[in-house]
Design a protein around this motif. Structure first.
Motif, short mmCIF file in Angstrom:
data_model
loop_
_atom_site.label_atom_id
_atom_site.label_comp_id
_atom_site.label_asym_id
_atom_site.label_seq_id
_atom_site.Cartn_x
_atom_site.Cartn_y
_atom_site.Cartn_z
N GLY A 27 7.28 1.40 20.08
CA GLY A 27 6.62 0.17 19.68
C GLY A 27 5.57 0.38 18.61
N THR A 28 4.57 -0.48 18.62
CA THR A 28 3.55 -0.48 17.56
C THR A 28 2.18 -0.80 18.15
OG1 THR A 28 5.17 -1.23 15.92
CG2 THR A 28 2.85 -1.61 15.40
N GLY A 29 1.15 -0.18 17.58
CA GLY A 29 -0.21 -0.52 17.98
C GLY A 29 -1.04 0.73 18.25
N SER A 30 -2.29 0.50 18.60
CA SER A 30 -3.18 1.65 18.80
C SER A 30 -2.80 2.44 20.05
CB SER A 30 -4.63 1.16 18.89
OG SER A 30 -4.77 0.21 19.93
N THR A 31 -2.32 1.76 21.10
CA THR A 31 -1.90 2.49 22.30
C THR A 31 -0.64 3.29 22.00
OG1 THR A 31 -2.71 0.55 23.51
CG2 THR A 31 -1.57 2.23 24.80
N VAL A 32 0.26 2.70 21.24
CA VAL A 32 1.49 3.42 20.87
C VAL A 32 1.17 4.59 19.94
CG1 VAL A 32 3.65 3.20 19.57
CG2 VAL A 32 3.07 1.53 21.32
N VAL A 80 9.09 2.14 24.69
CA VAL A 80 7.68 2.21 25.11
C VAL A 80 6.84 1.43 24.10
CG1 VAL A 80 5.72 3.74 25.59
CG2 VAL A 80 8.05 4.48 26.17
N ASP A 81 6.07 0.47 24.62
CA ASP A 81 5.26 -0.35 23.73
C ASP A 81 4.03 -0.87 24.48
OD1 ASP A 81 4.41 -1.71 21.48
OD2 ASP A 81 6.14 -3.06 21.37
N GLY A 82 3.04 -1.29 23.73
CA GLY A 82 1.85 -1.90 24.30
C GLY A 82 2.02 -3.40 24.44
N ALA A 83 0.92 -4.09 24.74
CA ALA A 83 0.94 -5.56 24.83
C ALA A 83 -0.48 -6.06 24.61
CB ALA A 83 1.46 -6.01 26.19
N ASP A 84 -0.56 -7.32 24.21
CA ASP A 84 -1.88 -7.96 24.08
C ASP A 84 -2.31 -8.58 25.40
OD1 ASP A 84 -2.24 -7.43 21.22
OD2 ASP A 84 -0.46 -8.68 21.04
N GLU A 85 -1.33 -9.06 26.16
CA GLU A 85 -1.59 -9.55 27.53
C GLU A 85 -0.32 -9.32 28.34
OE1 GLU A 85 -4.66 -13.35 26.99
OE2 GLU A 85 -2.58 -13.76 27.46
N ILE A 93 2.31 -11.34 26.09
CA ILE A 93 2.07 -11.75 24.70
C ILE A 93 1.98 -10.47 23.89
CG2 ILE A 93 0.35 -12.66 23.09
CD1 ILE A 93 -0.22 -14.89 24.98
N LYS A 94 2.75 -10.45 22.79
CA LYS A 94 2.75 -9.31 21.88
C LYS A 94 2.69 -9.83 20.44
CE LYS A 94 5.50 -5.96 22.45
NZ LYS A 94 4.36 -5.14 21.95
N GLY A 95 2.35 -8.93 19.53
CA GLY A 95 2.34 -9.30 18.13
C GLY A 95 0.96 -9.28 17.50
N GLY A 96 -0.03 -8.82 18.27
CA GLY A 96 -1.37 -8.67 17.70
C GLY A 96 -1.35 -7.78 16.47
N GLY A 97 -0.43 -6.81 16.46
CA GLY A 97 -0.28 -5.92 15.31
C GLY A 97 0.73 -6.43 14.30
N GLY A 98 1.34 -7.57 14.60
CA GLY A 98 2.24 -8.20 13.64
C GLY A 98 3.67 -7.69 13.65
N ALA A 99 4.01 -6.85 14.63
CA ALA A 99 5.34 -6.23 14.62
C ALA A 99 6.29 -6.88 15.63
CB ALA A 99 5.21 -4.73 14.90
N LEU A 100 5.97 -8.12 16.04
CA LEU A 100 6.67 -8.73 17.17
C LEU A 100 8.18 -8.83 16.99
CD1 LEU A 100 5.79 -12.53 17.08
CD2 LEU A 100 5.01 -10.95 15.37
N ARG A 102 10.48 -6.95 15.25
CA ARG A 102 11.23 -5.70 15.47
C ARG A 102 11.02 -5.21 16.90
NH1 ARG A 102 11.10 -2.65 9.57
NH2 ARG A 102 11.39 -4.56 8.38
N GLU A 103 9.84 -5.50 17.45
CA GLU A 103 9.60 -5.12 18.85
C GLU A 103 10.56 -5.85 19.78
OE1 GLU A 103 4.81 -4.14 18.46
OE2 GLU A 103 5.43 -6.10 19.19
N LYS A 104 10.74 -7.15 19.52
CA LYS A 104 11.62 -7.92 20.40
C LYS A 104 13.07 -7.48 20.26
CE LYS A 104 10.41 -12.25 21.80
NZ LYS A 104 10.34 -13.73 21.91
N SER A 120 -7.68 -4.11 30.70
CA SER A 120 -8.21 -5.33 30.06
C SER A 120 -7.07 -6.27 29.64
CB SER A 120 -9.06 -4.96 28.84
OG SER A 120 -8.23 -4.47 27.80
N LYS A 121 -5.84 -5.76 29.57
CA LYS A 121 -4.71 -6.59 29.13
C LYS A 121 -4.06 -7.37 30.27
CE LYS A 121 -4.89 -4.70 24.94
NZ LYS A 121 -3.85 -3.87 24.37
N LEU A 122 -4.46 -7.07 31.50
CA LEU A 122 -3.90 -7.79 32.66
C LEU A 122 -4.54 -9.16 32.77
CD1 LEU A 122 -4.02 -5.15 35.55
CD2 LEU A 122 -1.98 -6.01 34.36
C1 5RP Z 1 1.94 -5.08 17.99
C2 5RP Z 1 1.84 -5.30 19.45
C3 5RP Z 1 0.99 -4.37 20.23
O1 5RP Z 1 1.74 -3.84 21.27
C4 5RP Z 1 -0.18 -5.10 20.79
O2 5RP Z 1 -0.85 -5.77 19.73
C5 5RP Z 1 -1.14 -4.16 21.51
O3 5RP Z 1 -1.74 -3.32 20.57
P1 5RP Z 1 -2.86 -2.27 20.97
O4 5RP Z 1 -2.19 -1.18 21.72
O5 5RP Z 1 -3.43 -1.83 19.63
O6 5RP Z 1 -3.89 -3.01 21.80
O7 5RP Z 1 2.42 -6.19 20.01
O8 5RP Z 1 2.69 -6.08 17.35
#
Ligand code: 5RP
Length: 220
Positions: A27-32, A80-85, A93-100, A102-104, A120-122
């Protein structure tokens, strides 16, 4: 533990779910980013990867991973990917990083979606985090009006262009009672490329990091 330490902990915990000699969806993001760095410690066990963004592709390649075109791949055992909530049913909810988008797509191909988040995402109900909607630029105002009619307050993500050349509307003020129904409804609006609700294809497993340790939650 600070948030970065929690992200690192869940990223490392996800390694236990990486099968040997297979293609891994990333996936994409700081956790990834933490996950990619952790994956590099077992690179010899990973056949190749598929990636949900230019950002992750660059990081994977910098570690020496092969990044394949998804069209050349029959099977992705784990994504394996992160989430915003994430809610108690595994909808996200995903896409905070704008990659929704390709993630989907990769999530749909994958046999298992492993979501890595800090606690904090729960959330009990999705919607506190603005819902990202990727739109074809010429449809932006049409989609914006329809989202207002659904009770949201869409804001253009200023100066942001997705890897697919589109724009993102971040929809504030939604309280999402039925994530699947809303995902279907927003998907019906012409010009919507992807809505960042991952409810029809939610997580199979969430690894949730908190000061108490890693909690593994299975869904469905
Ligand atoms: C990117 C995402 C990320 O998974 C989501 O924004 C969480 O990111 P981070 O791990 O930086 O909190 O959906 O499009």
């Amino acid at each position: 533990m600070n948030q970065d330490q929690l992200k690192l902990a869940v990223a490392q915990a996800a390694l236990r779910h990486v099968p040997d000699g297979r293609i891994i969806g990333v996936g994409t993001g700081s956790t990834v980013d933490f996950f990619i760095d952790a994956l590099a410690t077992i690179r010899h066990r990973v056949r190749a990867t598929v990636s949900s963004s230019q950002r992750s592709t660059e990081r994977l390649r910098a570690h020496g991973f092969e990044v394949l075109d998804l069209n050349a791949v029959d099977n992705v055992p784990v994504y394996v990917d992160g989430a915003d909530e994430i809610d108690p049913g595994g909808s996200m909810i995903k896409g905070g990083g704008g990659a929704l988008t390709r993630e989907k797509i990769i999530a749909e191909v994958a046999e298992r979606f492993i979501c890595i988040v800090d606690a904090s995402k729960l959330v009990p109900r999705l919607g506190r985090f603005p819902l990202p909607v990727e739109v074809v630029p010429m449809a932006r105002e049409l989609v914006r009006r329809r989202l207002v009619a659904l009770g949201g307050a869409p804001r253009l993500r200023d100066g942001f262009v997705t890897d697919n050349g589109n724009q993102i509307l971040d929809v504030h003020g939604l309280s999402i009672d039925d994530p699947r129904a809303l995902e279907t409804q927003i998907n019906q609006i012409p010009g919507v490329v992807t809505v960042g609700l991952f409810a029809h294809r939610g997580a199979d497993l969430a690894l949730v990091g908190s000061a108490e340790g890693i909690d593994a939650r299975s869904f469905g």
